[in-house]
Write an enzyme that holds these catalytic residues in place. Structure first.
Site, PDB file in Angstrom:
ATOM      1  CD  GLU A 125      51.166  -0.722  13.004  1.00  0.00           C
ATOM      2  OE1 GLU A 125      50.769  -0.161  11.854  1.00  0.00           O
ATOM      3  OE2 GLU A 125      50.259  -1.686  13.525  1.00  0.00           O
ATOM      4  CD  GLN A 126      46.450  -2.593  16.680  1.00  0.00           C
ATOM      5  OE1 GLN A 126      46.036  -1.673  17.225  1.00  0.00           O
ATOM      6  NE2 GLN A 126      46.215  -3.497  15.455  1.00  0.00           N
TER       7      GLN A 126
ATOM      8  NE  ARG B  87      46.980  -6.231   2.331  1.00  0.00           N
ATOM      9  CZ  ARG B  87      46.529  -4.949   2.423  1.00  0.00           C
ATOM     10  NH1 ARG B  87      45.451  -5.248   1.138  1.00  0.00           N
ATOM     11  NH2 ARG B  87      46.187  -4.368   3.463  1.00  0.00           N
TER      12      ARG B  87
ATOM     13  CE1 TYR C  29      46.466  -9.684  -7.631  1.00  0.00           C
ATOM     14  CE2 TYR C  29      43.994  -9.683  -7.892  1.00  0.00           C
ATOM     15  CZ  TYR C  29      44.816  -9.330  -7.672  1.00  0.00           C
ATOM     16  OH  TYR C  29      45.174  -8.943  -5.882  1.00  0.00           O
TER      17      TYR C  29
ATOM     18  CG  ASP D 119      41.141   0.814   4.443  1.00  0.00           C
ATOM     19  OD1 ASP D 119      40.713   0.722   3.324  1.00  0.00           O
ATOM     20  OD2 ASP D 119      40.720  -1.165   4.617  1.00  0.00           O
TER      21      ASP D 119
HETATM   22  P1  FAD Z   1      45.382  -0.672   7.356  1.00  0.00           P
HETATM   23  O1  FAD Z   1      45.695  -1.504   6.168  1.00  0.00           O
HETATM   24  O2  FAD Z   1      44.104  -1.885   7.886  1.00  0.00           O
HETATM   25  O3  FAD Z   1      46.369  -0.540   8.276  1.00  0.00           O
HETATM   26  C1  FAD Z   1      45.819  -0.223   9.348  1.00  0.00           C
HETATM   27  C2  FAD Z   1      46.890  -0.019  10.684  1.00  0.00           C
HETATM   28  O4  FAD Z   1      46.495   1.084  11.549  1.00  0.00           O
HETATM   29  C3  FAD Z   1      47.484  -1.651  10.348  1.00  0.00           C
HETATM   30  O5  FAD Z   1      49.011  -1.827  10.984  1.00  0.00           O
HETATM   31  C4  FAD Z   1      46.576  -1.197  12.195  1.00  0.00           C
HETATM   32  O6  FAD Z   1      47.805  -2.880  13.045  1.00  0.00           O
HETATM   33  C5  FAD Z   1      47.311  -0.126  12.865  1.00  0.00           C
HETATM   34  N1  FAD Z   1      46.080   0.073  13.825  1.00  0.00           N
HETATM   35  C6  FAD Z   1      44.763   0.289  14.074  1.00  0.00           C
HETATM   36  N2  FAD Z   1      44.460   0.740  15.174  1.00  0.00           N
HETATM   37  C7  FAD Z   1      45.774   1.116  15.614  1.00  0.00           C
HETATM   38  C8  FAD Z   1      45.539   1.669  16.970  1.00  0.00           C
HETATM   39  N3  FAD Z   1      44.475   1.916  18.069  1.00  0.00           N
HETATM   40  N4  FAD Z   1      46.613   1.934  17.591  1.00  0.00           N
HETATM   41  C9  FAD Z   1      47.603   1.929  16.365  1.00  0.00           C
HETATM   42  N5  FAD Z   1      48.059   1.828  15.770  1.00  0.00           N
HETATM   43  C10 FAD Z   1      46.863   0.980  14.978  1.00  0.00           C
HETATM   44  N6  FAD Z   1      42.919  -2.483  -2.177  1.00  0.00           N
HETATM   45  C11 FAD Z   1      43.135  -1.814  -3.400  1.00  0.00           C
HETATM   46  O7  FAD Z   1      43.729  -0.797  -3.758  1.00  0.00           O
HETATM   47  N7  FAD Z   1      43.651  -2.738  -4.724  1.00  0.00           N
HETATM   48  C12 FAD Z   1      42.891  -4.012  -3.750  1.00  0.00           C
HETATM   49  O8  FAD Z   1      43.734  -4.935  -4.975  1.00  0.00           O
HETATM   50  C13 FAD Z   1      42.274  -4.298  -3.279  1.00  0.00           C
HETATM   51  N8  FAD Z   1      42.122  -5.833  -2.543  1.00  0.00           N
HETATM   52  C14 FAD Z   1      41.789  -5.884  -1.636  1.00  0.00           C
HETATM   53  C15 FAD Z   1      40.828  -7.339  -1.251  1.00  0.00           C
HETATM   54  C16 FAD Z   1      40.322  -7.610   0.277  1.00  0.00           C
HETATM   55  C17 FAD Z   1      40.432  -8.848   0.706  1.00  0.00           C
HETATM   56  C18 FAD Z   1      40.275  -6.280   1.232  1.00  0.00           C
HETATM   57  C19 FAD Z   1      39.656  -7.105   2.451  1.00  0.00           C
HETATM   58  C20 FAD Z   1      40.034  -5.192   0.721  1.00  0.00           C
HETATM   59  C21 FAD Z   1      40.860  -4.952  -0.773  1.00  0.00           C
HETATM   60  N9  FAD Z   1      41.761  -3.375  -0.638  1.00  0.00           N
HETATM   61  C22 FAD Z   1      42.677  -3.062  -1.712  1.00  0.00           C
HETATM   62  C23 FAD Z   1      41.985  -2.559   0.014  1.00  0.00           C
HETATM   63  C24 FAD Z   1      42.956  -1.855   1.109  1.00  0.00           C
HETATM   64  O9  FAD Z   1      43.555  -3.739   1.512  1.00  0.00           O
HETATM   65  C25 FAD Z   1      42.690  -1.050   1.896  1.00  0.00           C
HETATM   66  O10 FAD Z   1      41.923  -0.324   1.441  1.00  0.00           O
HETATM   67  C26 FAD Z   1      44.157  -0.653   2.694  1.00  0.00           C
HETATM   68  O11 FAD Z   1      44.681  -1.702   3.165  1.00  0.00           O
HETATM   69  C27 FAD Z   1      43.854   0.603   3.610  1.00  0.00           C
HETATM   70  O12 FAD Z   1      44.638   0.746   4.182  1.00  0.00           O
HETATM   71  P2  FAD Z   1      44.981   1.935   5.107  1.00  0.00           P
HETATM   72  O13 FAD Z   1      46.439   2.028   5.602  1.00  0.00           O
HETATM   73  O14 FAD Z   1      43.573   2.818   5.658  1.00  0.00           O
HETATM   74  O15 FAD Z   1      44.311   0.569   6.643  1.00  0.00           O
END
Ligand code: FAD
Length: 399
Positions: A37-38, A112, A220, A298
């Site tokens: 994790e960065q 979150r 909510y 994502d």
């Molecule tokens: P992220 O949460 O973006 O995590 C990525 C991680 O990787 C971070 O910790 C980052 O620091 C790290 N990282 C990035 N680049 C590097 C690198 N080069 N080297 C090392 N580490 C790195 N989803 C739901 O299910 N329900 C909801 O109600 C909902 N509401 C939302 C509302 C908004 C406004 C938004 C924008 C999104 C919402 N989502 C919701 C979607 C949800 O937030 C994301 O789909 C989810 O957070 C994805 O998780 P992730 O771990 O894939 O990515």
């Protein structure tokens, strides 16, 4: 004496919801992993999430719901659609009892940060490397698998690399030619209101969505009822920052909703500093994997948040990935191909349906809006979205 753990060396890039879930499911499957994790600490921004049954059933099996329960709010009502100017209820669905009966789980809302903490509690501490920013992955130098490069100049070899590094994924560059993100014309505002400051109306265990011309507004309760989460979509103008840490002012947020029902404008006024996020539009990727490198969450399938399924899809990815790797620990590339085959069509469909809400939620008053409101009143989202909520990532057969 150093003992090499059994199974492939699995490197997970990113310690967000998806990356930690991957580690937790890999552990459950009897494998080990290292999460890079960065950030220097595992934290999440101040924002809420809806956890639908397809996410909750996975979290419960990980033991995460035990940690999360005191901080979660079980929803009694959802999709309480209201008109923007007078709050007329267009449609609402009761969840209590019905949701468990249909899907075996309730729907919850959480902060979150609480979800991340709960996931962290089921991942061994020694699996997590903080302050490790991955700058690239290549499959040329390492004998087998892939080599990760970090900002401090270090390198690590792994048999499997999982890019869970979010919308701006570095790992994605290796596996797919993503089309550039498109300007969607929309941005999201988000804010948290402490329960003491929030109107009673917003503390109901309900997910309320106000629909108006060009905009919609959602709220909510979260944090076990100690706060209210606000999310709103509005025209972006020339705003293009796609970052969880970007902020704006309450005045700017309020100006977007001037003239709306006072329950909306009062809620905006009581919130803290609002975050602002440009909602960029991305086409589903044609593939997620390249040999022993794959994507999750994502990084693989960023979607508009209009179905509240982004985090849930990361959890499902994590469960299927762990099953595929555990079933074929000596053939990571084969395992990743099976993982991708199970997941890619479902997440692409969710990307598409989330995108389709973009226009429907924002119709100007007139015939189109009246037709939409009539169809909302006639719809049963809990049953109609059975393909989303009934999906059990632990049961879907691997090809
Ligand atoms: P992220 O949460 O973006 O995590 C990525 C991680 O990787 C971070 O910790 C980052 O620091 C790290 N990282 C990035 N680049 C590097 C690198 N080069 N080297 C090392 N580490 C790195 N989803 C739901 O299910 N329900 C909801 O109600 C909902 N509401 C939302 C509302 C908004 C406004 C938004 C924008 C999104 C919402 N989502 C919701 C979607 C949800 O937030 C994301 O789909 C989810 O957070 C994805 O998780 P992730 O771990 O894939 O990515």
């Amino acid at each position: 004496m150093h003992v090499t753990p059994p199974g492939p060396r699995i490197a997970v890039v990113g310690g967000g919801i998806g990356g930690l879930a991957a580690a937790a499911f890999l552990r459950r499957a009897g494998l080990t992993a290292t999460v890079y994790e960065q950030a220097s600490a595992l934290t999440e921004v101040g924002a809420g999430l809806v956890l639908a049954p397809n996410a909750v059933r996975l979290l419960r099996r990980l033991g995460v719901m035990d940690h999360l329960a005191p901080h979660a709010v079980p929803l009694d009502w959802a999709w309480e659609f209201r008109r923007w100017d007078d709050g007329d209820v267009l449609s609402v669905e009761r969840l209590t009892g019905v949701c468990e009966e249909l899907y075996g789980e309730r729907t919850y809302t959480v902060h979150r940060a609480d979800l991340l903490d709960a996931l962290k509690s089921v991942v061994p501490k020694e699996w997590i490397r903080l302050g490790a920013r991955c700058t690239g992955v290549d499959t040329d130098g390492a004998v087998d698998g892939a080599r990760l490069h970090f900002a401090d100049g270090t390198q690590v070899d792994a048999d499997v690399v999982v890019g869970a590094d979010g919308v701006h994924s570095v790992v994605r560059g290796l596996v797919a030619d993503a089309e550039p993100a498109q300007y969607s014309g929309l941005c999201a505002f988000r804010a948290i209101v402490p329960a003491e400051a929030a109107p009673e109306f917003a503390l109901r265990r309900a997910q309320t969505l106000w629909l108006g011309p060009g905009r919609h507004f959602v709220h909510y309760p979260i944090g076990g009822g100690r706060a209210v989460n606000i999310f709103a979509a509005a025209p972006a103008g020339d705003y293009t920052r796609e970052s969880w840490s970007a902020t704006t002012t309450t005045a700017e947020f309020a100006a977007e909703f001037a003239g709306w029902d006072p329950r909306v404008t009062e809620l905006i006024a009581t919130g803290g500093v609002p975050g602002r996020w440009a909602l960029l539009d991305r086409t589903p990727l044609p593939r997620w994997s390249h040999g022993s490198v794959t994507l999750l969450g994502d990084a693989a399938h960023p979607m508009f948040p209009f179905f509240a399924q982004g985090a849930a899809q990361s959890l499902e990815d994590a469960a299927v990935l762990a099953r595929a790797l555990a079933a074929d620990p000596d053939g990571p590339a084969r395992a990743l191909a099976r993982y991708e085959a199970v997941r890619i069509a479902r997440t692409a469909r969710l990307q598409e349906v989330s995108r389709s809400r973009r226009d429907a939620n924002h119709l100007p008053d007139g015939p189109g809006q009246r037709a939409r409101d009539a169809s909302l009143a006639a719809a049963d989202p809990l049953v109609g979205s059975g393909w989303i909520y009934g999906y059990d990532a632990d049961e879907i057969p691997l090809p």
